[in-house]
Design a protein around this motif. Structure first.
Motif, PDB file in Angstrom:
ATOM      1  N   LEU A  69      -7.857  -1.658   5.248  1.00 51.51           N
ATOM      2  CA  LEU A  69      -6.919  -0.587   5.431  1.00 51.51           C
ATOM      3  C   LEU A  69      -6.257  -0.201   4.497  1.00 51.51           C
ATOM      4  CD1 LEU A  69      -3.580  -1.311   7.453  1.00 51.51           C
ATOM      5  CD2 LEU A  69      -3.562  -1.051   5.660  1.00 51.51           C
ATOM      6  N   LEU A  99      -1.941   6.930   1.856  1.00 50.47           N
ATOM      7  CA  LEU A  99      -2.375   7.722   0.562  1.00 50.47           C
ATOM      8  C   LEU A  99      -1.247   8.601   0.810  1.00 50.47           C
ATOM      9  CD1 LEU A  99      -5.614   7.874   1.294  1.00 50.47           C
ATOM     10  CD2 LEU A  99      -5.585   8.921  -1.221  1.00 50.47           C
ATOM     11  N   GLY A 156      -8.436  11.630  -8.256  1.00 51.43           N
ATOM     12  CA  GLY A 156      -8.095  10.296  -8.340  1.00 51.43           C
ATOM     13  C   GLY A 156      -8.137   9.506  -7.532  1.00 51.43           C
ATOM     14  N   PHE A 198      -4.321   5.284   6.717  1.00 51.91           N
ATOM     15  CA  PHE A 198      -3.031   6.528   7.647  1.00 51.91           C
ATOM     16  C   PHE A 198      -2.072   7.532   6.252  1.00 51.91           C
ATOM     17  CE2 PHE A 198      -0.156   3.986   5.414  1.00 51.91           C
ATOM     18  CZ  PHE A 198      -0.039   3.054   5.009  1.00 51.91           C
ATOM     19  N   HIS A 244       6.270   6.353   2.626  1.00 51.49           N
ATOM     20  CA  HIS A 244       5.988   6.700   1.043  1.00 51.49           C
ATOM     21  C   HIS A 244       6.808   7.609   0.302  1.00 51.49           C
ATOM     22  CE1 HIS A 244       4.567   2.676   2.445  1.00 51.49           C
ATOM     23  NE2 HIS A 244       5.383   1.753   0.925  1.00 51.49           N
ATOM     24  N   MET A 293       4.998  -1.213   1.740  1.00 53.39           N
ATOM     25  CA  MET A 293       3.560  -1.035   2.227  1.00 53.39           C
ATOM     26  C   MET A 293       2.971  -2.642   2.306  1.00 53.39           C
ATOM     27  SD  MET A 293       1.615  -0.071  -1.323  1.00 53.39           S
ATOM     28  CE  MET A 293      -0.254  -0.506  -1.995  1.00 53.39           C
ATOM     29  N   ILE A 342       0.744  -3.527   5.426  1.00 49.03           N
ATOM     30  CA  ILE A 342      -1.302  -4.095   5.436  1.00 49.03           C
ATOM     31  C   ILE A 342      -0.661  -5.481   6.513  1.00 49.03           C
ATOM     32  CG2 ILE A 342      -2.051  -5.231   3.604  1.00 49.03           C
ATOM     33  CD1 ILE A 342      -1.220  -4.204   1.274  1.00 49.03           C
ATOM     34  N   VAL A 348      -7.501  -4.510   1.265  1.00 45.56           N
ATOM     35  CA  VAL A 348      -7.399  -3.542   1.283  1.00 45.56           C
ATOM     36  C   VAL A 348      -7.933  -2.664  -0.417  1.00 45.56           C
ATOM     37  CG1 VAL A 348      -4.303  -2.564   0.452  1.00 45.56           C
ATOM     38  CG2 VAL A 348      -4.371  -4.139   1.927  1.00 45.56           C
ATOM     39  N   VAL A 391      -7.437   0.208  -2.824  1.00 45.02           N
ATOM     40  CA  VAL A 391      -6.444   0.781  -3.505  1.00 45.02           C
ATOM     41  C   VAL A 391      -6.961   0.874  -5.452  1.00 45.02           C
ATOM     42  CG1 VAL A 391      -4.913   0.326  -2.092  1.00 45.02           C
ATOM     43  CG2 VAL A 391      -5.461  -1.303  -3.722  1.00 45.02           C
ATOM     44  N   GLY A 392      -6.807   2.446  -5.716  1.00 43.53           N
ATOM     45  CA  GLY A 392      -6.906   1.594  -7.217  1.00 43.53           C
ATOM     46  C   GLY A 392      -6.008   1.191  -7.880  1.00 43.53           C
ATOM     47  N   THR A 425     -11.460   3.662 -11.051  1.00 45.50           N
ATOM     48  CA  THR A 425     -10.317   3.002  -9.937  1.00 45.50           C
ATOM     49  C   THR A 425      -9.546   3.561 -10.864  1.00 45.50           C
ATOM     50  OG1 THR A 425     -10.269   1.311 -10.651  1.00 45.50           O
ATOM     51  CG2 THR A 425     -11.331   0.579  -8.663  1.00 45.50           C
ATOM     52  N   LYS A 426      -9.414   3.951 -12.334  1.00 48.63           N
ATOM     53  CA  LYS A 426      -9.038   4.565 -12.831  1.00 48.63           C
ATOM     54  C   LYS A 426      -9.220   6.046 -13.350  1.00 48.63           C
ATOM     55  CE  LYS A 426      -7.801   0.823 -15.493  1.00 48.63           C
ATOM     56  NZ  LYS A 426      -7.130  -0.049 -16.451  1.00 48.63           N
ATOM     57  N   LYS A 452      -2.158   7.678 -15.729  1.00 47.67           N
ATOM     58  CA  LYS A 452      -3.819   8.259 -14.842  1.00 47.67           C
ATOM     59  C   LYS A 452      -3.895   9.814 -13.953  1.00 47.67           C
ATOM     60  CE  LYS A 452      -1.358   6.955 -10.724  1.00 47.67           C
ATOM     61  NZ  LYS A 452      -0.457   5.886  -9.211  1.00 47.67           N
ATOM     62  N   MET A 453      -4.483   9.766 -13.843  1.00 47.85           N
ATOM     63  CA  MET A 453      -4.132  11.557 -12.931  1.00 47.85           C
ATOM     64  C   MET A 453      -3.529  11.112 -11.502  1.00 47.85           C
ATOM     65  SD  MET A 453      -8.109  13.883 -11.121  1.00 47.85           S
ATOM     66  CE  MET A 453      -8.390  14.181 -12.891  1.00 47.85           C
TER      67      MET A 453
HETATM   68  P1  TYM Z   1      -0.771   6.971  -3.868  1.00 44.22           P
HETATM   69  O1  TYM Z   1      -0.665   7.777  -2.449  1.00 44.22           O
HETATM   70  O2  TYM Z   1      -0.240   6.747  -4.837  1.00 44.22           O
HETATM   71  O3  TYM Z   1      -2.403   6.661  -4.561  1.00 44.22           O
HETATM   72  C1  TYM Z   1      -3.263   6.495  -3.168  1.00 44.22           C
HETATM   73  C2  TYM Z   1      -4.382   5.773  -4.048  1.00 44.22           C
HETATM   74  O4  TYM Z   1      -5.128   6.713  -4.578  1.00 44.22           O
HETATM   75  C3  TYM Z   1      -5.390   5.978  -5.552  1.00 44.22           C
HETATM   76  N1  TYM Z   1      -5.003   6.340  -7.024  1.00 44.22           N
HETATM   77  C4  TYM Z   1      -6.193   6.321  -8.002  1.00 44.22           C
HETATM   78  N2  TYM Z   1      -6.874   5.841  -7.944  1.00 44.22           N
HETATM   79  C5  TYM Z   1      -8.072   5.543  -9.521  1.00 44.22           C
HETATM   80  N3  TYM Z   1      -7.712   7.011 -10.530  1.00 44.22           N
HETATM   81  C6  TYM Z   1      -6.393   7.700 -10.031  1.00 44.22           C
HETATM   82  N4  TYM Z   1      -6.350   8.619 -11.286  1.00 44.22           N
HETATM   83  C7  TYM Z   1      -5.677   7.472  -8.872  1.00 44.22           C
HETATM   84  N5  TYM Z   1      -4.461   7.509  -8.201  1.00 44.22           N
HETATM   85  C8  TYM Z   1      -4.194   7.125  -7.101  1.00 44.22           C
HETATM   86  C9  TYM Z   1      -3.964   4.923  -5.427  1.00 44.22           C
HETATM   87  O5  TYM Z   1      -4.353   3.545  -6.832  1.00 44.22           O
HETATM   88  C10 TYM Z   1      -4.638   4.122  -3.820  1.00 44.22           C
HETATM   89  O6  TYM Z   1      -5.093   3.548  -3.728  1.00 44.22           O
HETATM   90  N6  TYM Z   1       1.662   2.755  -1.876  1.00 44.22           N
HETATM   91  C11 TYM Z   1       0.359   3.755  -1.980  1.00 44.22           C
HETATM   92  C12 TYM Z   1       0.016   3.871  -0.427  1.00 44.22           C
HETATM   93  C13 TYM Z   1      -0.132   3.504   0.478  1.00 44.22           C
HETATM   94  C14 TYM Z   1      -0.692   2.055   0.532  1.00 44.22           C
HETATM   95  C15 TYM Z   1       0.115   1.104   1.465  1.00 44.22           C
HETATM   96  C16 TYM Z   1      -2.005   1.603   0.118  1.00 44.22           C
HETATM   97  C17 TYM Z   1       1.516   3.309   1.086  1.00 44.22           C
HETATM   98  N7  TYM Z   1       1.104   2.325   1.789  1.00 44.22           N
HETATM   99  C18 TYM Z   1      -1.271   0.124   2.460  1.00 44.22           C
HETATM  100  C19 TYM Z   1      -2.505   0.644   0.622  1.00 44.22           C
HETATM  101  C20 TYM Z   1      -1.725  -0.331   1.537  1.00 44.22           C
HETATM  102  C21 TYM Z   1       0.124   5.294  -2.974  1.00 44.22           C
HETATM  103  O7  TYM Z   1       1.357   5.373  -3.168  1.00 44.22           O
HETATM  104  O8  TYM Z   1      -0.504   5.963  -3.288  1.00 44.22           O
END
Ligand code: TYM
Length: 328
Positions: A6, A9, A18, A40, A45, A131, A135, A143, A145-146, A183-184, A194-195
């Motif tokens: 799961l 964003l 990013g 989703f 958020h 969050m 999950i 999960v 995620v970045g 991832t970053k 980060k972007m």
């Molecule tokens: P959000 O919306 O800031 O970012 C969405 C996803 O993109 C990744 N990410 C990046 N990865 C690499 N480089 C970057 N510059 C970059 N910017 C963003 C983030 O790590 C993320 O995976 N709280 C979360 C959303 C969320 C969520 C969740 C995620 C809410 N509930 C449950 C996973 C599971 C958020 O603000 O992501």
């Protein structure tokens, strides 16, 4: 046993390169290997900071269309909007009561976003608990995620473990899944941060909706260094390393291959290459995006997702209520 993955964003700005590289692509990779996948739009958020209601409303659906355009398969993946599930905030309240203030206030993102501000919402502090609920309500195993969200998934694990200890086995302990590279993705103008969708300087951020010329121009204007070699070194050469990361993920070539290929080329030539491959990829995605918007399929996809996830969340809410004793 089938495993569930799961991710979500947050629609606080337009989706960026990013997000694509850090979350959507790893998710699509995993979509192939797992048969139970949830994706989703974390619209609740987004409300931690003010959003123009009209813009938010429009953006939520556009996020979904963009997921599908990027390669998320709506037949395989359950796609839904967080706010359409009223059980999620209800479970979240109970989890908030099982989260320490100290834990929540230690979150890096909270510290960064509240720094120097007198008035920020309480939601900014409790956001990681919501969050955690995203999950835990559906017993997600992995999960993707970045790197910046990893701490929140770790907090989720702590909350779930504590709840299970106190009230008996209720939640599955999730595992953050972070791909090694990409991832970053960093801001093109300031490659030490980060972007981000919410960044004010658009020249550092590639939006998934940018056209070809804009992308090429932004990458041409990326901050690099005064050295002349195309080598991966995140400390000394953050700008070039960032471009290598982007090029590697998009082209499928390894960093080493790219370093070799560009060993006797200059920064201008390298930037043209990165700009070209990135712009071509986004152009393909944007074509699909326009088709999906025109097809009118989105409501069907979202209704199906809402129905399935509401059922799961309702069951988990009932269990949690029984565990904590808030039942008649
Ligand atoms: P959000 O919306 O800031 O970012 C969405 C996803 O993109 C990744 N990410 C990046 N990865 C690499 N480089 C970057 N510059 C970059 N910017 C963003 C983030 O790590 C993320 O995976 N709280 C979360 C959303 C969320 C969520 C969740 C995620 C809410 N509930 C449950 C996973 C599971 C958020 O603000 O992501």
């Amino acid at each position: 046993m089938s495993k569930r993955i799961l991710t979500g964003l947050k629609p606080t700005g337009e989706l960026t390169l990013g997000n694509y590289i850090g979350a959507i692509l790893p998710f699509i990779e995993m979509q192939k290997d797992f048969d139970d996948v949830f994706l989703f739009v974390a619209d609740l958020h987004a409300l931690t900071v003010y959003q123009d209601p009209k813009v938010l409303r429009d953006r939520i659906k556009r996020f979904v269309a963009m997921y599908v355009a990027c390669g998320v398969d709506p037949e395989k993946t359950t796609i839904y909007i967080q706010s359409e599930n009223e059980y999620i905030p209800a479970i979240s309240w109970i989890l908030e009561c099982n989260t320490y203030y100290g834990e929540a206030s230690r979150m890096i993102q909270f510290k960064e976003k509240s720094k120097g501000k007198e008035n920020f919402s309480v939601g900014l502090l409790t956001y990681p608990v919501l969050m955690a609920t995203d999950i835990l309500f559906c017993d997600a195993d992995y999960v993707p995620v970045g790197e910046d969200q990893k701490q929140h998934v770790e907090l989720t694990r702590d909350i779930a473990e504590r709840f299970n200890r106190l009230y008996g086995e209720t939640f599955k302990i999730p595992i953050p899944y972070i791909t090694e590279r990409g991832t970053k993705i960093k801001d093109l103008k300031d490659p030490t941060k980060k972007m981000s969708k919410s960044e004010e300087n658009p020249n550092g951020v590639i939006s998934m909706y940018d056209d070809k010329n804009t992308i090429i121009k932004k990458i041409k204007g990326a901050t690099t260094d005064s050295d002349m070699t195309i080598k991966f070194d995140e400390e000394k050469k953050p700008g070039i390393s960032n471009l290598l990361n982007i090029a590697s993920v998009i082209s499928g070539k390894s960093i080493e291959e790219l370093e070799k290929e560009f060993a006797d080329k200059n920064y201008g030539e390298f930037k043209s290459y990165v700009g070209e491959v990135t712009a071509n990829r986004l152009e393909e995605i944007q074509k699909k995006y326009n088709d999906i918007i025109a097809s009118g399929e989105l409501d069907r996809i979202l209704d199906k997702g809402a129905e399935k996830t509401r059922k799961l969340a309702k069951e988990k809410f009932q269990t949690v209520k029984e565990k904590v004793g808030t039942i008649r």
